[in-house]
Design a protein around this motif. Structure first.
Motif, PDB file in Angstrom:
ATOM      1  N   UNK A 186      23.296 -44.820   3.494  1.00 13.29           N
ATOM      2  CA  UNK A 186      23.803 -45.474   2.292  1.00 13.29           C
ATOM      3  C   UNK A 186      22.669 -46.158   1.534  1.00 13.29           C
ATOM      4  N   UNK A 187      21.793 -46.853   2.267  1.00 18.78           N
ATOM      5  CA  UNK A 187      20.680 -47.546   1.617  1.00 18.78           C
ATOM      6  C   UNK A 187      19.743 -46.566   0.916  1.00 18.78           C
ATOM      7  N   UNK A 188      19.462 -45.433   1.546  1.00 23.64           N
ATOM      8  CA  UNK A 188      18.585 -44.453   0.894  1.00 23.64           C
ATOM      9  C   UNK A 188      19.277 -43.845  -0.329  1.00 23.64           C
ATOM     10  N   UNK A 189      20.580 -43.664  -0.270  1.00 25.89           N
ATOM     11  CA  UNK A 189      21.338 -43.166  -1.414  1.00 25.89           C
ATOM     12  C   UNK A 189      21.245 -44.140  -2.583  1.00 25.89           C
ATOM     13  N   UNK A 190      21.416 -45.426  -2.311  1.00 27.92           N
ATOM     14  CA  UNK A 190      21.377 -46.442  -3.357  1.00 27.92           C
ATOM     15  C   UNK A 190      19.986 -46.491  -3.991  1.00 27.92           C
ATOM     16  N   UNK A 191      18.938 -46.382  -3.186  1.00 28.33           N
ATOM     17  CA  UNK A 191      17.573 -46.387  -3.729  1.00 28.33           C
ATOM     18  C   UNK A 191      17.362 -45.203  -4.673  1.00 28.33           C
ATOM     19  N   UNK A 192      17.797 -44.020  -4.269  1.00 26.47           N
ATOM     20  CA  UNK A 192      17.649 -42.843  -5.116  1.00 26.47           C
ATOM     21  C   UNK A 192      18.484 -42.975  -6.390  1.00 26.47           C
ATOM     22  N   UNK A 193      19.660 -43.536  -6.258  1.00 29.36           N
ATOM     23  CA  UNK A 193      20.552 -43.752  -7.393  1.00 29.36           C
ATOM     24  C   UNK A 193      19.900 -44.689  -8.400  1.00 29.36           C
ATOM     25  N   UNK A 194      19.314 -45.799  -7.906  1.00 30.53           N
ATOM     26  CA  UNK A 194      18.650 -46.759  -8.782  1.00 30.53           C
ATOM     27  C   UNK A 194      17.453 -46.131  -9.488  1.00 30.53           C
ATOM     28  N   UNK A 195      16.656 -45.359  -8.760  1.00 34.59           N
ATOM     29  CA  UNK A 195      15.492 -44.704  -9.369  1.00 34.59           C
ATOM     30  C   UNK A 195      15.924 -43.728 -10.459  1.00 34.59           C
ATOM     31  N   UNK A 196      16.985 -43.002 -10.217  1.00 34.74           N
ATOM     32  CA  UNK A 196      17.480 -42.047 -11.203  1.00 34.74           C
ATOM     33  C   UNK A 196      17.838 -42.761 -12.503  1.00 34.74           C
ATOM     34  N   UNK A 197      18.574 -43.858 -12.414  1.00 35.43           N
ATOM     35  CA  UNK A 197      18.990 -44.555 -13.622  1.00 35.43           C
ATOM     36  C   UNK A 197      17.836 -45.293 -14.290  1.00 35.43           C
ATOM     37  N   UNK A 198      16.827 -45.717 -13.540  1.00 36.65           N
ATOM     38  CA  UNK A 198      15.632 -46.289 -14.160  1.00 36.65           C
ATOM     39  C   UNK A 198      14.939 -45.235 -15.017  1.00 36.65           C
ATOM     40  N   UNK A 199      14.820 -44.021 -14.480  1.00 33.21           N
ATOM     41  CA  UNK A 199      14.197 -42.930 -15.236  1.00 33.21           C
ATOM     42  C   UNK A 199      15.012 -42.578 -16.479  1.00 33.21           C
ATOM     43  N   UNK A 200      16.323 -42.555 -16.354  1.00 29.10           N
ATOM     44  CA  UNK A 200      17.182 -42.253 -17.500  1.00 29.10           C
ATOM     45  C   UNK A 200      17.032 -43.319 -18.590  1.00 29.10           C
ATOM     46  N   UNK A 201      16.928 -44.585 -18.188  1.00 30.54           N
ATOM     47  CA  UNK A 201      16.746 -45.660 -19.164  1.00 30.54           C
ATOM     48  C   UNK A 201      15.408 -45.526 -19.882  1.00 30.54           C
ATOM     49  N   UNK A 202      14.360 -45.148 -19.151  1.00 26.27           N
ATOM     50  CA  UNK A 202      13.048 -44.949 -19.772  1.00 26.27           C
ATOM     51  C   UNK A 202      13.113 -43.818 -20.794  1.00 26.27           C
ATOM     52  N   UNK A 203      13.791 -42.725 -20.444  1.00 29.93           N
ATOM     53  CA  UNK A 203      13.921 -41.603 -21.376  1.00 29.93           C
ATOM     54  C   UNK A 203      14.674 -42.015 -22.633  1.00 29.93           C
ATOM     55  N   UNK A 204      15.750 -42.765 -22.469  1.00 32.89           N
ATOM     56  CA  UNK A 204      16.532 -43.214 -23.626  1.00 32.89           C
ATOM     57  C   UNK A 204      15.716 -44.131 -24.525  1.00 32.89           C
ATOM     58  N   UNK A 205      14.949 -45.041 -23.915  1.00 30.86           N
ATOM     59  CA  UNK A 205      14.135 -45.957 -24.709  1.00 30.86           C
ATOM     60  C   UNK A 205      13.065 -45.193 -25.484  1.00 30.86           C
ATOM     61  N   UNK A 206      12.459 -44.189 -24.853  1.00 31.04           N
ATOM     62  CA  UNK A 206      11.429 -43.412 -25.548  1.00 31.04           C
ATOM     63  C   UNK A 206      12.051 -42.592 -26.676  1.00 31.04           C
ATOM     64  N   UNK A 207      13.240 -42.071 -26.480  1.00 25.98           N
ATOM     65  CA  UNK A 207      13.932 -41.329 -27.540  1.00 25.98           C
ATOM     66  C   UNK A 207      14.274 -42.232 -28.717  1.00 25.98           C
ATOM     67  N   UNK A 208      14.681 -43.458 -28.426  1.00 23.09           N
ATOM     68  CA  UNK A 208      15.022 -44.402 -29.491  1.00 23.09           C
ATOM     69  C   UNK A 208      13.765 -44.753 -30.286  1.00 23.09           C
ATOM     70  N   UNK A 209      12.629 -44.969 -29.605  1.00 25.63           N
ATOM     71  CA  UNK A 209      11.368 -45.270 -30.292  1.00 25.63           C
ATOM     72  C   UNK A 209      10.934 -44.094 -31.160  1.00 25.63           C
ATOM     73  N   UNK A 210      11.093 -42.883 -30.666  1.00 22.65           N
ATOM     74  CA  UNK A 210      10.720 -41.714 -31.447  1.00 22.65           C
ATOM     75  C   UNK A 210      11.615 -41.550 -32.673  1.00 22.65           C
ATOM     76  N   UNK A 211      12.848 -41.913 -32.530  1.00 20.29           N
ATOM     77  CA  UNK A 211      13.803 -41.791 -33.627  1.00 20.29           C
ATOM     78  C   UNK A 211      13.503 -42.775 -34.749  1.00 20.29           C
ATOM     79  N   UNK A 212      13.037 -43.979 -34.353  1.00 23.00           N
ATOM     80  CA  UNK A 212      12.752 -45.025 -35.344  1.00 23.00           C
ATOM     81  C   UNK A 212      11.485 -44.714 -36.008  1.00 23.00           C
TER      82      UNK A 212
END
Length: 69
Positions: free
Chosen positions: A43-69
Motif C-alpha cells: 500500500x505504501x509503495x502504491x501511494x508513493x507511485x500515485x503521488x509521483x504520478x500526480x506531481x508529474x501531471x501538475x507540472x505538465x499542466x502548469x507548463x501548458x498554462x505558461x505556454x498558453x499565456x
C-alpha cells in the motif's frame, strides 16, 4: 488511531501462502503479522507511485498554462 479487528477473507494459492509462511518463520513473525506487513508495504509503495504520478501531471499542466499565456 484505534486498532480494531477486521475479519476478512483472502484467497491465495498454496505456493504464495507457503512463501509467506517461510518469510514469517525467517523473520520470527506470525503468518498474520507477516501478511499485514506485506499488505502495508504494498500500500505504501502504491501511494508513493500515485503521488509521483500526480506531481508529474501538475507540472505538465502548469507548463501548458505558461505556454498558453
Amino acid at each position: 488511531m484505534i486498532k480494531g479487528l477486521i475479519r476478512t477473507t483472502l484467497r491465495i494459492d498454496n505456493n504464495l501462502k507457503t512463501r509467506i509462511e517461510l518469510l514469517a518463520i525467517k523473520n520470527n513473525l506470525s503468518f498474520n503479522k507477516m501478511l499485514t506487513y506485506l499488505i502495508e508495504l504494498g500500500y505504501n509503495s502504491y501511494v508513493e507511485k500515485f503521488d509521483k504520478y500526480y506531481e508529474e501531471q501538475n507540472k505538465k499542466l502548469k507548463s501548458e498554462v505558461k505556454d498558453y499565456e
